[in-house]
Design a protein around this motif. Structure first.
Motif, PDB file in Angstrom:
ATOM      1  N   LYS A   1      -7.003  52.198  15.412  1.00 26.22           N
ATOM      2  CA  LYS A   1      -7.935  51.863  14.324  1.00 26.22           C
ATOM      3  C   LYS A   1      -9.358  52.220  14.692  1.00 26.22           C
ATOM      4  O   LYS A   1     -10.153  52.633  13.821  1.00 26.22           O
ATOM      5  CB  LYS A   1      -7.841  50.360  14.021  1.00 26.22           C
ATOM      6  CG  LYS A   1      -8.829  49.844  12.957  1.00 26.22           C
ATOM      7  CD  LYS A   1      -8.574  50.477  11.603  1.00 26.22           C
ATOM      8  CE  LYS A   1      -9.312  49.759  10.475  1.00 26.22           C
ATOM      9  NZ  LYS A   1     -10.766  49.862  10.553  1.00 26.22           N
ATOM     10  N   ASP A   2      -9.721  52.100  15.953  1.00 24.37           N
ATOM     11  CA  ASP A   2     -11.093  52.380  16.361  1.00 24.37           C
ATOM     12  C   ASP A   2     -11.435  53.857  16.186  1.00 24.37           C
ATOM     13  O   ASP A   2     -12.572  54.196  15.851  1.00 24.37           O
ATOM     14  CB  ASP A   2     -11.324  51.941  17.811  1.00 24.37           C
ATOM     15  CG  ASP A   2     -12.768  51.578  18.080  1.00 24.37           C
ATOM     16  OD1 ASP A   2     -13.465  51.150  17.130  1.00 24.37           O
ATOM     17  OD2 ASP A   2     -13.218  51.716  19.228  1.00 24.37           O
ATOM     18  N   ILE A   3     -10.460  54.732  16.421  1.00 26.37           N
ATOM     19  CA  ILE A   3     -10.703  56.156  16.189  1.00 26.37           C
ATOM     20  C   ILE A   3     -11.018  56.390  14.711  1.00 26.37           C
ATOM     21  O   ILE A   3     -11.973  57.091  14.356  1.00 26.37           O
ATOM     22  CB  ILE A   3      -9.496  56.998  16.631  1.00 26.37           C
ATOM     23  CG1 ILE A   3      -9.367  56.969  18.156  1.00 26.37           C
ATOM     24  CG2 ILE A   3      -9.625  58.447  16.141  1.00 26.37           C
ATOM     25  CD1 ILE A   3      -8.108  57.629  18.695  1.00 26.37           C
ATOM     26  N   SER A   4     -10.216  55.776  13.838  1.00 27.64           N
ATOM     27  CA  SER A   4     -10.466  55.889  12.397  1.00 27.64           C
ATOM     28  C   SER A   4     -11.824  55.303  12.025  1.00 27.64           C
ATOM     29  O   SER A   4     -12.578  55.889  11.233  1.00 27.64           O
ATOM     30  CB  SER A   4      -9.361  55.161  11.630  1.00 27.64           C
ATOM     31  OG  SER A   4      -9.664  55.082  10.248  1.00 27.64           O
ATOM     32  N   ALA A   5     -12.164  54.159  12.603  1.00 29.35           N
ATOM     33  CA  ALA A   5     -13.436  53.497  12.288  1.00 29.35           C
ATOM     34  C   ALA A   5     -14.632  54.340  12.712  1.00 29.35           C
ATOM     35  O   ALA A   5     -15.634  54.420  11.989  1.00 29.35           O
ATOM     36  CB  ALA A   5     -13.492  52.130  12.961  1.00 29.35           C
ATOM     37  N   MET A   6     -14.529  54.963  13.882  1.00 28.42           N
ATOM     38  CA  MET A   6     -15.640  55.815  14.332  1.00 28.42           C
ATOM     39  C   MET A   6     -15.839  56.986  13.386  1.00 28.42           C
ATOM     40  O   MET A   6     -16.978  57.368  13.083  1.00 28.42           O
ATOM     41  CB  MET A   6     -15.378  56.307  15.759  1.00 28.42           C
ATOM     42  CG  MET A   6     -15.648  55.262  16.815  1.00 28.42           C
ATOM     43  SD  MET A   6     -15.657  55.948  18.505  1.00 28.42           S
ATOM     44  CE  MET A   6     -13.904  56.084  18.825  1.00 28.42           C
ATOM     45  N   MET A   7     -14.741  57.559  12.904  1.00 29.10           N
ATOM     46  CA  MET A   7     -14.847  58.655  11.941  1.00 29.10           C
ATOM     47  C   MET A   7     -15.511  58.188  10.655  1.00 29.10           C
ATOM     48  O   MET A   7     -16.371  58.873  10.090  1.00 29.10           O
ATOM     49  CB  MET A   7     -13.461  59.233  11.643  1.00 29.10           C
ATOM     50  CG  MET A   7     -12.799  59.932  12.811  1.00 29.10           C
ATOM     51  SD  MET A   7     -11.128  60.505  12.401  1.00 29.10           S
ATOM     52  CE  MET A   7     -11.490  61.767  11.155  1.00 29.10           C
ATOM     53  N   GLU A   8     -15.127  57.006  10.202  1.00 28.46           N
ATOM     54  CA  GLU A   8     -15.626  56.482   8.930  1.00 28.46           C
ATOM     55  C   GLU A   8     -17.076  56.034   9.010  1.00 28.46           C
ATOM     56  O   GLU A   8     -17.893  56.365   8.140  1.00 28.46           O
ATOM     57  CB  GLU A   8     -14.747  55.317   8.477  1.00 28.46           C
ATOM     58  CG  GLU A   8     -15.152  54.727   7.137  1.00 28.46           C
ATOM     59  CD  GLU A   8     -14.203  53.643   6.663  1.00 28.46           C
ATOM     60  OE1 GLU A   8     -14.440  53.092   5.563  1.00 28.46           O
ATOM     61  OE2 GLU A   8     -13.221  53.337   7.385  1.00 28.46           O
TER      62      GLU A   8
ATOM     63  N   LEU B   1     -19.338  56.331  11.784  1.00 31.56           N
ATOM     64  CA  LEU B   1     -20.285  57.189  12.491  1.00 31.56           C
ATOM     65  C   LEU B   1     -20.312  58.598  11.925  1.00 31.56           C
ATOM     66  O   LEU B   1     -21.127  59.421  12.337  1.00 31.56           O
ATOM     67  CB  LEU B   1     -19.926  57.249  13.987  1.00 31.56           C
ATOM     68  CG  LEU B   1     -19.958  55.929  14.757  1.00 31.56           C
ATOM     69  CD1 LEU B   1     -19.589  56.161  16.223  1.00 31.56           C
ATOM     70  CD2 LEU B   1     -21.327  55.271  14.646  1.00 31.56           C
ATOM     71  N   ASN B   2     -19.389  58.867  10.984  1.00 32.90           N
ATOM     72  CA  ASN B   2     -19.298  60.189  10.360  1.00 32.90           C
ATOM     73  C   ASN B   2     -19.146  61.301  11.404  1.00 32.90           C
ATOM     74  O   ASN B   2     -19.843  62.317  11.371  1.00 32.90           O
ATOM     75  CB  ASN B   2     -20.525  60.461   9.481  1.00 32.90           C
ATOM     76  CG  ASN B   2     -20.302  61.639   8.538  1.00 32.90           C
ATOM     77  OD1 ASN B   2     -19.173  61.915   8.131  1.00 32.90           O
ATOM     78  ND2 ASN B   2     -21.374  62.345   8.212  1.00 32.90           N
TER      79      ASN B   2
ATOM     80  N   SER C   1     -16.243  63.715  13.870  1.00 35.87           N
ATOM     81  CA  SER C   1     -14.943  64.366  13.714  1.00 35.87           C
ATOM     82  C   SER C   1     -13.846  63.607  14.454  1.00 35.87           C
ATOM     83  O   SER C   1     -14.113  62.773  15.331  1.00 35.87           O
ATOM     84  CB  SER C   1     -15.013  65.794  14.255  1.00 35.87           C
ATOM     85  OG  SER C   1     -15.146  65.774  15.672  1.00 35.87           O
ATOM     86  N   LEU C   2     -12.609  63.928  14.127  1.00 39.96           N
ATOM     87  CA  LEU C   2     -11.457  63.352  14.825  1.00 39.96           C
ATOM     88  C   LEU C   2     -11.508  63.688  16.304  1.00 39.96           C
ATOM     89  O   LEU C   2     -11.235  62.834  17.161  1.00 39.96           O
ATOM     90  CB  LEU C   2     -10.166  63.888  14.208  1.00 39.96           C
ATOM     91  CG  LEU C   2      -8.853  63.547  14.934  1.00 39.96           C
ATOM     92  CD1 LEU C   2      -8.626  62.049  14.974  1.00 39.96           C
ATOM     93  CD2 LEU C   2      -7.677  64.260  14.259  1.00 39.96           C
ATOM     94  N   ASP C   3     -11.891  64.915  16.611  1.00 43.62           N
ATOM     95  CA  ASP C   3     -11.959  65.342  18.004  1.00 43.62           C
ATOM     96  C   ASP C   3     -12.979  64.519  18.786  1.00 43.62           C
ATOM     97  O   ASP C   3     -12.693  64.027  19.885  1.00 43.62           O
ATOM     98  CB  ASP C   3     -12.325  66.827  18.075  1.00 43.62           C
ATOM     99  CG  ASP C   3     -12.259  67.365  19.486  1.00 43.62           C
ATOM    100  OD1 ASP C   3     -11.140  67.567  19.994  1.00 43.62           O
ATOM    101  OD2 ASP C   3     -13.326  67.588  20.081  1.00 43.62           O
ATOM    102  N   GLU C   4     -14.167  64.334  18.202  1.00 45.51           N
ATOM    103  CA  GLU C   4     -15.223  63.576  18.887  1.00 45.51           C
ATOM    104  C   GLU C   4     -14.836  62.109  19.033  1.00 45.51           C
ATOM    105  O   GLU C   4     -15.042  61.499  20.091  1.00 45.51           O
ATOM    106  CB  GLU C   4     -16.541  63.699  18.129  1.00 45.51           C
ATOM    107  CG  GLU C   4     -17.719  63.090  18.868  1.00 45.51           C
ATOM    108  CD  GLU C   4     -19.052  63.291  18.164  1.00 45.51           C
ATOM    109  OE1 GLU C   4     -20.048  62.699  18.626  1.00 45.51           O
ATOM    110  OE2 GLU C   4     -19.096  64.027  17.148  1.00 45.51           O
ATOM    111  N   ALA C   5     -14.272  61.531  17.978  1.00 48.65           N
ATOM    112  CA  ALA C   5     -13.868  60.130  18.030  1.00 48.65           C
ATOM    113  C   ALA C   5     -12.774  59.907  19.074  1.00 48.65           C
ATOM    114  O   ALA C   5     -12.797  58.910  19.810  1.00 48.65           O
ATOM    115  CB  ALA C   5     -13.380  59.680  16.654  1.00 48.65           C
ATOM    116  N   SER C   6     -11.843  60.837  19.154  1.00 49.89           N
ATOM    117  CA  SER C   6     -10.757  60.710  20.130  1.00 49.89           C
ATOM    118  C   SER C   6     -11.280  60.818  21.550  1.00 49.89           C
ATOM    119  O   SER C   6     -10.831  60.090  22.453  1.00 49.89           O
ATOM    120  CB  SER C   6      -9.694  61.778  19.864  1.00 49.89           C
ATOM    121  OG  SER C   6      -9.127  61.629  18.584  1.00 49.89           O
TER     122      SER C   6
END
Length: 328
Positions: free
Chosen positions: A260-267, A269-270, A272-277
């Motif tokens: 969920k935190d990966i999804s939250a960072m994308m949402e 912090l705007n 990318s998936l790569d950066e959030a991961s």
């Protein structure tokens, strides 16, 4: 009349030209799978063993591809793909599940639909052949998100799922592994903790789904449950952001709420998936956790990240891009 038609013709010509010059580079569908992360070094694999693992991963991909290319849902693709991994003795899920301290097999699984954020999970089951299907039944045919133990088995029976004796899950390799640990012939290694299978998929309708299934940790006691059946820790899907499946030392993934935190960072912090991961793997490493994640975003971008020496993983998309990997 000619003056009225001319602007329309120019506009049509512009649209056609733009399409030809700048085609849509996003895949119509995509699928990513994992079979666990850990100490996976090439020197520890015979060529035959490597081929065995890659063959099962490839077969699983092909099942998912057959669903997605024919317009099937990402939810169907995730379930059917994980069936292949659950039915293989090579991976710590279903048939290949590791043994608990008491010499039994206890399995966990979860699934999530990015379209409406619906989810289902089962935990601590010991007689459901394919726990991922039980998780889906919980999601679709009950008012609950997670069922555990005997209750989950009773529900699965009522749903018509295949029930097996616990001996079905016996494999000699997993049994011998438990005996070595019980005799203290070796210390617990990261590899003992990182057995999980998972799948994330994006279908032609733009819907994301994620699923995870596991036999847990070798020598686990007291009804221990890891991150795999916990929505937000080991599994998460949201059409607005991404679909994630995790593998690793579950206690750390639970503490961080990794999926969920990966999804939250994308949402929020705007990014990318790569950066959030990448940020999530850094967080995991800082608190001593080991493992990896696979993910897809709504545009079909793929991630397969880990902080271990390897992770069984593979991906495929509608553009014909595909790869099957083991080592880092």
């Amino acid at each position: 009349m000619k003056n009225a038609i001319l602007p329309i013709l120019v506009l049509l010509l512009f649209i056609v030209s733009a399409f030809l010059l700048y085609p849509d580079n996003n895949p119509k569908y995509a699928i990513v799978i994992h079979g666990g992360a850990g100490t996976l070094l090439k020197e520890n694999f015979t060529p035959e063993k490597e081929v065995q693992y890659k063959k099962v991963l490839q077969n699983a991909l092909m099942i998912g591809d057959s669903v997605l290319k024919n317009g099937g849902s990402s939810l169907d693709a995730v379930e059917k793909t994980i069936h292949i991994l659950e039915n293989s003795p090579l991976f710590n899920a279903g048939k290949g599940a590791v043994f608990t301290n008491s010499g039994r097999n206890e399995l966990d699984a979860s699934i999530m639909w990015g379209k409406d954020l619906n989810a289902g999970a089962v935990a601590g089951v010991d007689d459901i052949k394919n726990p991922i299907s039980a998780a889906r039944k919980v999601m679709e045919n009950s008012e609950h998100v997670m069922l555990s133990g005997h209750g989950a088995s009773e529900f699965a029976k009522a749903q018509g799922l295949e029930i097996v004796d616990n001996s079905y899950f016996f494999t000699q390799n997993r049994w011998d592994h438990l005996q070595r640990i019980l005799k203290k012939e070796k210390e617990m290694t990261p590899e003992d903790r990182h057995g999980t299978v998972g799948c994330v998929a994006l279908d032609k309708d733009g819907n994301l789904a994620a699923g995870t299934s596991t036999g847990g940790m070798t020598n686990k006691r007291f009804g221990r449950i890891g991150d795999s059946p916990i929505i937000g820790a080991g599994t998460y899907a949201n059409n607005e952001t991404c679909a994630i499946s995790c593998t690793g030392h579950g206690e750390f993934f639970i503490r961080l709420g990794v999926a969920k935190d990966i999804s939250a960072m994308m949402e929020y912090l705007n990014i990318s998936l790569d950066e959030a991961s990448n940020k999530m793997i850094e967080k995991l490493s800082k608190i001593g956790g080991a493992g990896g994640v696979i993910g897809l975003d709504k545009n079909g971008n793929i991630v397969m990240k880990m902080n271990t020496n390897g992770m069984y993983r593979a991906y495929l998309n509608s553009k014909g891009e595909t790869e099957v990997l083991i080592y880092k």
